[in-house]
Enzyme design. Structure first.
Site: not given
Length: 259
Positions: A60, A112, A133
């Protein structure tokens, strides 16, 4: 110098941050998981894509690369991870790049993912951080690849930047994160104030981002693990004593995963 930073919504809750330079009619995008909204934005604003900044390998954040490369042949910056096809300027801690007159420093912030990097510049006023993120508004990314100690160190690296730094993360998770933060720290008055402000933004379909590091230090539980009330809350939730800041962070992250 940079003219402006625009959020392009993608998928359910992603933002593809777009940096534009009015004098050259050029643009750069951060983490284009989907090419279609980027192409639409560029066409609507008569812009040419000259650069892409990638923070980590998740689809994404990278899914639109192939199409954008075919259409514009931009310079693609990103972590030194051969698994990400299309990066032609791999970067590591301490590297720098120049974009629209601003000098960006590269920070390695694993946790992450192991390849995660962030882009930081003091050339803008106030400073700008694209953190993918790793750091969210009132939260942080799940630990898919790294360890709690690794993520806590990465968050500490970001928290040490100037308090007025604008934080551009890539997901609209703010309200859910604030509800969790309130469960962890119900007596924090800044949390109640922030929740009301961010709810009003979302009611108007306005992004809650960017945040600032100053606000995160007041309201983000993952940046507050050294505070006694956070330790007490984590110990109450786990039913066990927690010896270190890493233990507190790990307990709060696990709590959030099932919240």
């Amino acid at each position: 110098m940079l003219e402006s930073i625009h959020p392009i919504p993608a998928f359910t809750d992603n933002y593809i941050w777009t940096l534009t330079d009015a004098s050259s009619r050029k643009a750069a995008v951060v983490d284009p998981g989907d090419a279609t909204p980027v192409l639409d934005f560029l066409a609507a604003n008569d812009l040419q894509l000259s650069a892409v900044l990638i923070t980590h390998h998740h689809p994404d954040h990278t899914g639109g690369l192939d199409t954008l490369i075919r259409e514009f042949a931009p310079v693609v910056y990103g972590p030194n991870n051969p698994a990400i096809e299309g990066i032609n300027r791999p970067l590591a801690e301490g590297d720098t790049l120049q974009l629209f007159g601003a000098d960006y420093s590269i920070l390695e912030v694993p946790g992450h993912t192991l390849d995660h990097i962030a882009y930081y510049t003091e050339s803008e006023e106030p400073p700008v951080l694209f953190c993918g993120d790793t750091l969210f508004a009132a939260g942080c990314g799940r630990l898919f690849e790294g360890t709690p100690a690794m993520m806590l160190e990465s968050l500490g690296k970001l928290a040490a930047l100037p308090p007025d730094t604008r934080v551009y993360c890539t997901h609209e998770y703010t309200l859910a994160n604030l509800r969790f933060a309130h469960a962890v720290e119900p007596d924090n008055p800044e949390l109640a104030t922030r929740l009301g402000q961010e709810q009003a933004k979302r009611a108007n379909d306005t992004p809650t981002l960017p945040s600032t590091l100053a606000l995160e230090l007041q309201t983000n539980p993952f940046l507050r693990c050294r505070h006694a009330q956070l330790k007490a809350a984590a110990e109450s939730h786990t039913g066990a004593g927690l010896r270190s800041e890493v233990d507190v962070f790990a307990a709060i992250r696990q709590w959030k995963d099932s919240f």
